[in-house]
Design a protein around this motif. Structure first.
Motif, short mmCIF file in Angstrom:
data_model
loop_
_atom_site.label_atom_id
_atom_site.label_comp_id
_atom_site.label_asym_id
_atom_site.label_seq_id
_atom_site.Cartn_x
_atom_site.Cartn_y
_atom_site.Cartn_z
N ARG A 138 52.27 39.73 30.68
CA ARG A 138 51.60 40.16 29.45
C ARG A 138 50.17 40.60 29.76
O ARG A 138 49.70 41.62 29.26
N ARG A 139 49.49 39.84 30.63
CA ARG A 139 48.13 40.22 31.03
C ARG A 139 48.12 41.53 31.80
O ARG A 139 47.18 42.32 31.67
N GLU A 140 49.16 41.79 32.59
CA GLU A 140 49.27 43.04 33.33
C GLU A 140 49.62 44.22 32.42
O GLU A 140 49.54 45.37 32.84
N GLY A 141 50.04 43.94 31.20
CA GLY A 141 50.45 44.99 30.29
C GLY A 141 51.88 45.47 30.52
O GLY A 141 52.30 46.49 29.99
N VAL A 142 52.63 44.71 31.29
CA VAL A 142 54.02 45.06 31.60
C VAL A 142 54.96 44.51 30.54
O VAL A 142 55.91 45.17 30.14
N PHE A 143 54.68 43.32 30.07
CA PHE A 143 55.50 42.70 29.02
C PHE A 143 54.74 42.80 27.70
O PHE A 143 53.55 42.49 27.64
N VAL A 144 55.42 43.23 26.66
CA VAL A 144 54.80 43.47 25.36
C VAL A 144 54.55 42.15 24.64
O VAL A 144 55.47 41.35 24.46
N SER A 145 53.33 41.95 24.20
CA SER A 145 52.97 40.73 23.50
C SER A 145 53.74 40.56 22.19
O SER A 145 54.22 39.48 21.88
N GLU A 146 53.83 41.62 21.42
CA GLU A 146 54.46 41.53 20.10
C GLU A 146 55.95 41.21 20.19
O GLU A 146 56.50 40.54 19.34
N SER A 147 56.60 41.71 21.23
CA SER A 147 58.05 41.53 21.31
C SER A 147 58.45 40.17 21.85
O SER A 147 59.56 39.72 21.63
N ILE A 148 57.52 39.47 22.54
CA ILE A 148 57.93 38.21 23.15
C ILE A 148 57.35 36.98 22.49
O ILE A 148 57.75 35.88 22.79
N GLY A 149 56.41 37.14 21.58
CA GLY A 149 55.81 35.97 20.95
C GLY A 149 55.02 35.17 21.98
O GLY A 149 54.41 35.72 22.88
N PHE A 150 55.09 33.87 21.87
CA PHE A 150 54.41 33.01 22.84
C PHE A 150 55.19 33.02 24.15
O PHE A 150 56.42 33.04 24.14
N PRO A 151 54.49 33.00 25.29
CA PRO A 151 55.19 32.99 26.57
C PRO A 151 56.20 31.84 26.69
O PRO A 151 57.27 32.02 27.27
N SER A 152 55.87 30.69 26.12
CA SER A 152 56.80 29.55 26.22
C SER A 152 58.10 29.83 25.46
O SER A 152 59.18 29.45 25.90
N GLU A 153 58.00 30.51 24.32
CA GLU A 153 59.20 30.85 23.56
C GLU A 153 60.04 31.88 24.31
O GLU A 153 61.27 31.76 24.40
N ALA A 154 59.38 32.89 24.87
CA ALA A 154 60.08 33.91 25.64
C ALA A 154 60.72 33.28 26.88
O ALA A 154 61.87 33.60 27.22
N ALA A 155 60.00 32.38 27.52
CA ALA A 155 60.52 31.73 28.72
C ALA A 155 61.77 30.91 28.40
O ALA A 155 62.76 30.96 29.13
N ARG A 156 61.74 30.18 27.31
CA ARG A 156 62.92 29.38 26.93
C ARG A 156 64.10 30.31 26.62
O ARG A 156 65.23 30.03 27.00
N ALA A 157 63.84 31.43 25.98
CA ALA A 157 64.91 32.39 25.68
C ALA A 157 65.48 32.98 26.97
O ALA A 157 66.71 33.09 27.11
N VAL A 158 64.62 33.32 27.93
CA VAL A 158 65.09 33.86 29.21
C VAL A 158 65.92 32.80 29.94
O VAL A 158 66.99 33.10 30.49
N PHE A 159 65.45 31.57 29.93
CA PHE A 159 66.18 30.48 30.60
C PHE A 159 67.58 30.32 30.01
O PHE A 159 68.57 30.24 30.75
N HIS A 160 67.67 30.32 28.70
CA HIS A 160 68.98 30.13 28.07
C HIS A 160 69.85 31.38 28.20
O HIS A 160 71.07 31.27 28.34
N ALA A 161 69.25 32.55 28.17
CA ALA A 161 70.02 33.79 28.31
C ALA A 161 70.67 33.91 29.68
O ALA A 161 71.72 34.53 29.83
N THR A 162 70.06 33.29 30.67
CA THR A 162 70.59 33.35 32.03
C THR A 162 71.34 32.08 32.43
O THR A 162 71.71 31.90 33.59
N GLY A 163 71.60 31.22 31.48
CA GLY A 163 72.22 29.92 31.74
C GLY A 163 73.53 29.98 32.51
O GLY A 163 73.82 29.10 33.32
N ARG A 164 74.31 31.00 32.29
CA ARG A 164 75.59 31.14 32.99
C ARG A 164 75.40 31.16 34.50
O ARG A 164 76.32 30.84 35.27
N PHE A 165 74.20 31.50 34.95
CA PHE A 165 73.94 31.66 36.37
C PHE A 165 73.15 30.50 36.98
O PHE A 165 72.78 30.56 38.14
#
Length: 196
Positions: A138-165
């Protein structure tokens, strides 16, 4: 062996071997003590209960994965590449554990089912690592702030989205043909969702 030379680390190593040999339902503190050549009372001086010993050995096993991934949260380089590498490293670490030592992996799968607080702490640690990488993006401007909310929320979503692996419940799928392609598709979808 003299009990003064006994350390928690040596007890945990012996416990892992005993678990590998007997499994979680049959392994006892007496077996661990026998493997170390000490009395079971010596083991209890370091771990007050069998549950405490099981919790410590489970924590140690989970910490190996966290320690493997931690450097990816602080190394230099684009956050998007680090996030992709973090996800790949997690999948490979879990797959290696399941494939290289299936008996011990099955044992730990049982133990982690009994140690929800330890597992929850491990998941929180991994999600925290992901959040640091996402915040860097987000600081690098690569990840959009508005689309991911708080980094912790986005991180939890990424973790669960990849759970199969990385979730041990899916371990049987990790060696089947096409799993690499499936994983690449999920990673690309996750990264695309985070991008500016």
């Amino acid at each position: 062996m003299v009990s003064e030379a006994l350390t928690p680390e040596r007890i945990l190593e012996a416990t892992e071997e005993v678990l590998r040999r007997y499994g979680p339902s049959k392994a006892t503190v007496v077996d661990v003590a026998r493997a170390l050549g000490v009395s079971h009372g010596s083991v209890y001086r370091h771990f007050r209960t069998k549950a405490a010993l099981r919790e410590a050995v489970t924590q140690r096993w989970l910490d190996r994965t966290s320690e493997l991934l931690a450097p990816l949260t602080t190394e230099r380089g684009p956050a998007e590449e680090r996030l992709d590498r973090w996800l790949k490293t997690l999948f490979e670490a879990k797959r290696r554990k399941a494939g290289d030592d299936p008996e011990l992996f099955a044992t730990y799968t049982v133990l982690t089912g009994d140690m929800s607080a330890v597992v929850d702490g491990h998941i929180d640690d991994l999600v925290g690592q992901l959040a640091r990488i996402i915040e860097d993006g987000r600081r690098e401007g690569v990840f959009v702030s508005e689309s991911i909310g708080f980094p912790s929320e986005a991180a939890r979503a990424v973790f669960h989205a990849t759970g199969r692996f990385h979730d041990p419940a899916y371990a049987a799928e990790w060696s089947r043909p096409g799993i690499e392609d499936d994983f690449a598709s999920v990673r690309e979808l996750v990264l695309r969702g985070l991008r500016a």
